[in-house]
Design a protein around this motif. Structure first.
Motif, short mmCIF file in Angstrom:
data_model
loop_
_atom_site.label_atom_id
_atom_site.label_comp_id
_atom_site.label_asym_id
_atom_site.label_seq_id
_atom_site.Cartn_x
_atom_site.Cartn_y
_atom_site.Cartn_z
N ARG A 1 0.94 -6.08 4.17
CA ARG A 1 0.30 -6.23 5.10
C ARG A 1 -0.96 -5.01 5.42
NH1 ARG A 1 2.23 -7.99 10.79
NH2 ARG A 1 0.33 -6.89 11.61
N MET A 2 -0.01 -4.02 5.25
CA MET A 2 -0.78 -2.56 5.42
C MET A 2 -1.68 -2.59 4.38
SD MET A 2 -1.43 0.10 7.18
CE MET A 2 -0.29 0.63 8.46
N ILE A 3 -1.50 -2.78 3.22
CA ILE A 3 -2.38 -2.50 2.13
C ILE A 3 -3.62 -3.49 1.93
CG2 ILE A 3 -2.76 -3.03 -0.65
CD1 ILE A 3 0.27 -2.18 -0.91
N ASP A 4 -3.25 -4.88 2.61
CA ASP A 4 -4.24 -5.79 2.84
C ASP A 4 -5.47 -5.31 3.88
OD1 ASP A 4 -3.18 -7.25 0.79
OD2 ASP A 4 -2.32 -8.78 2.42
N GLU A 5 -4.72 -4.67 4.82
CA GLU A 5 -5.67 -4.18 6.04
C GLU A 5 -6.26 -3.10 5.57
OE1 GLU A 5 -6.61 -4.99 9.70
OE2 GLU A 5 -5.02 -6.02 8.74
N LEU A 6 -6.05 -2.21 4.84
CA LEU A 6 -6.95 -0.91 4.64
C LEU A 6 -7.69 -1.17 3.56
CD1 LEU A 6 -3.83 1.82 4.72
CD2 LEU A 6 -5.96 1.64 6.09
N CYS A 7 -7.11 -1.89 2.33
CA CYS A 7 -8.13 -2.20 1.38
C CYS A 7 -9.24 -3.18 1.61
CB CYS A 7 -7.41 -2.83 0.09
SG CYS A 7 -6.54 -1.46 -0.76
N SER A 8 -8.86 -4.30 2.57
CA SER A 8 -9.89 -5.43 2.61
C SER A 8 -10.65 -5.14 3.80
CB SER A 8 -9.30 -6.90 2.75
OG SER A 8 -8.43 -6.88 1.77
N ARG A 9 -9.99 -4.53 4.95
CA ARG A 9 -10.90 -4.55 6.15
C ARG A 9 -11.51 -2.90 6.85
NH1 ARG A 9 -9.63 -9.25 9.08
NH2 ARG A 9 -7.67 -9.86 8.56
N VAL A 10 -10.44 -1.94 6.19
CA VAL A 10 -10.81 -0.52 6.73
C VAL A 10 -11.76 0.21 5.74
CG1 VAL A 10 -9.84 1.47 7.70
CG2 VAL A 10 -8.60 -0.57 8.24
N PHE A 11 -11.13 0.27 4.52
CA PHE A 11 -12.21 0.75 3.70
C PHE A 11 -13.52 0.46 3.61
CE2 PHE A 11 -8.33 2.54 0.92
CZ PHE A 11 -7.83 3.09 2.16
N PRO A 12 -13.66 -0.78 3.58
CA PRO A 12 -15.50 -1.22 3.53
C PRO A 12 -16.16 -0.96 4.81
CG PRO A 12 -13.87 -3.15 3.10
CD PRO A 12 -12.94 -1.90 3.51
N ARG A 13 -15.31 -0.51 5.78
CA ARG A 13 -16.12 0.02 7.18
C ARG A 13 -16.48 1.52 6.89
NH1 ARG A 13 -12.20 -0.99 11.57
NH2 ARG A 13 -13.27 0.81 12.46
N VAL A 14 -15.86 2.02 5.97
CA VAL A 14 -16.18 3.91 6.00
C VAL A 14 -17.15 3.66 4.91
CG1 VAL A 14 -15.12 6.11 5.64
CG2 VAL A 14 -13.60 4.05 6.44
N LYS A 15 -18.35 4.10 5.46
CA LYS A 15 -19.39 4.16 4.34
C LYS A 15 -19.79 5.69 3.96
CE LYS A 15 -20.92 0.12 5.66
NZ LYS A 15 -20.13 -0.79 4.68
N ASN A 16 -20.13 5.77 2.72
CA ASN A 16 -20.34 7.10 2.15
C ASN A 16 -19.14 7.93 1.95
OD1 ASN A 16 -23.13 6.42 2.26
ND2 ASN A 16 -23.11 6.94 4.51
N HIS A 17 -18.01 7.31 1.71
CA HIS A 17 -16.87 7.98 1.26
C HIS A 17 -16.04 6.93 0.35
CE1 HIS A 17 -17.77 9.66 5.12
NE2 HIS A 17 -17.10 10.84 4.74
N LYS A 18 -15.45 7.72 -0.47
CA LYS A 18 -14.39 7.23 -1.45
C LYS A 18 -13.13 7.00 -0.83
CE LYS A 18 -12.99 5.32 -5.32
NZ LYS A 18 -13.26 3.79 -5.14
N MET A 19 -12.48 5.85 -0.37
CA MET A 19 -11.40 5.91 0.33
C MET A 19 -10.29 5.33 -0.82
SD MET A 19 -12.16 6.59 3.28
CE MET A 19 -10.72 6.37 4.01
N ASP B 1 14.66 -2.27 -1.78
CA ASP B 1 14.30 -3.48 -1.07
C ASP B 1 12.94 -4.14 -1.83
OD1 ASP B 1 12.10 -2.00 -0.02
OD2 ASP B 1 12.29 -2.70 1.90
N GLY B 2 12.41 -3.38 -2.82
CA GLY B 2 11.32 -3.95 -3.41
C GLY B 2 10.02 -3.53 -3.03
N THR B 3 10.02 -2.60 -2.49
CA THR B 3 8.60 -2.13 -1.80
C THR B 3 7.76 -1.84 -3.05
OG1 THR B 3 9.63 -1.13 0.27
CG2 THR B 3 7.47 -0.16 -0.42
N GLY B 4 8.27 -1.12 -3.84
CA GLY B 4 7.28 -0.65 -5.04
C GLY B 4 6.84 -1.73 -5.72
N LYS B 5 7.29 -2.85 -6.09
CA LYS B 5 7.07 -4.23 -6.64
C LYS B 5 5.90 -4.86 -5.95
CE LYS B 5 8.97 -7.86 -8.41
NZ LYS B 5 10.19 -8.95 -8.03
N ILE B 6 5.98 -4.56 -4.67
CA ILE B 6 4.94 -5.48 -3.75
C ILE B 6 3.49 -4.57 -4.00
CG2 ILE B 6 4.04 -5.87 -1.27
CD1 ILE B 6 7.05 -6.27 -0.78
N VAL B 7 3.81 -3.33 -4.00
CA VAL B 7 2.57 -2.46 -4.14
C VAL B 7 1.95 -2.64 -5.60
CG1 VAL B 7 1.83 0.20 -4.05
CG2 VAL B 7 3.68 -0.52 -2.70
#
Ligand SMILES: Nc1nc2c(ncn2[C@@H]2O[C@H](COP(=O)(O)OP(=O)(O)OP(=O)(O)O)[C@@H](O)[C@H]2O)c(=O)[nH]1
Ligand SMILES: [Mg+2]
Length: 251
Positions: free
Chosen positions: A22-40, A51-57
């Motif tokens: 969920r955190m990745i989706d939030e950052l990649c799809s919603r937050v990063f596009p809002r930050v203009k003029n920076h590479k996020m 628990d397989g966190t790495g697999k999800i990433v």
């Protein structure tokens, strides 16, 4: 032509399977596009979570091009940040690095506020729970509230840093050039949570222009806390370590 500044969010994870996707989706799809003029960029530093966190990433990396994964053995939070900072500086060529938790205690929607302060010229932006507008979870037990408030008070007084209100927050942004790229993380960072106070001290020592911005620290949405009693001991020991450095009595 100068390229746009690169901001790398270093996010350590250990058994965060219920939040990381969920955190990745939030950052990649919603937050990063809002930050203009920076590479996020989001760099997840996972310690081979059982628990397989790495697999999800890895699965999410197929769709988010600004997502990286750094895997290693579990050696504590400070050790994970050391690996993450080094990779962000050496390989990803970051201009600024953010520290952020994966469990939604840090609101991903706050990220653009940190970047905006960096753009104003601040070198170290601290997401603070103890300035006006900031908060800790209402639902925390009295003991946790006490440790957090008293701990920060102890740091302010014992380290004589009266201008800082939150020493233990893990939501921050630091400039690389002239600051993070001059710190020998392997040498000065403890492997534990107390890397936080040491990093603050090292940034101040280098004359960083510091700004505390208010954050609301929420409850983790799921999973278990990684704080231990050992963490508390380490966090008291760091006061002595910092004073030893100030007085020039370290090796
Ligand atoms: N890679 C790695 N990540 C860690 C380690 N310890 C903690 N983390 C991560 O660091 C972040 C902060 O740890 P938390 O356990 O949430 O600490 P906290 O926020 O002070 O405690 P809670 O309020 O109980 O959540 C989380 O994203 C953890 O998954 C570690 O040893 N290695
Ligand atoms: Mg947490």
């Amino acid at each position: 032509m100068q390229s746009e500044p690169k901001v790398v969010i270093v996010m350590p994870t250990f058994n965060e399977k219920d939040s990381i996707g969920r955190m990745i989706d939030e950052l990649c799809s919603r937050v990063f596009p809002r930050v203009k003029n920076h590479k996020m960029i989001l760099l997840v530093v996972d310690d081979k979570s059982p628990d397989g966190t790495g697999k999800i990433v890895k699965e999410k990396m197929k769709r988010c091009k600004d997502l990286y994964l750094l895997e290693g053995e579990k050696a504590g939070l400070g050790a994970a940040y050391t690996r993450g900072f080094r990779y962000a500086i050496d390989k990803l060529k970051a201009d600024a690095i953010m520290e952020m938790d994966a469990d939604f205690q840090h609101n991903p929607g706050d990220v653009p506020r940190f970047v905006a302060e960096f753009d104003k010229g601040y070198d170290y932006i601290i997401g603070s729970r103890y300035v006006s507008g900031g908060s800790i979870p209402e639902a925390w037990g009295l003991d946790r509230k006490f440790f957090s408030v008293a701990g920060n008070l102890i740091y302010r007084v014992s380290l004589l840093m009266f201008d800082i209100h939150d020493f233990t927050t893990g939501f921050r942004l630091a400039r690389v050039k002239g600051y993070l790229d001059t710190i020998n993380f392997g040498k000065v960072f403890s492997n534990s949570f107390s890397y936080k106070e040491r990093l603050l001290y090292e940034m101040k020592k280098r004359g960083a222009k510091i700004k505390e911005i208010p954050i609301k620290f929420d409850l983790r949405i799921s999973g278990d806390s990684k704080m231990t009693t050992n963490t508390v001991t380490e966090q008291l020991k760091i006061i002595g370590v910092i004073w030893a450095d100030r007085l020039g009595i370290t090796k």
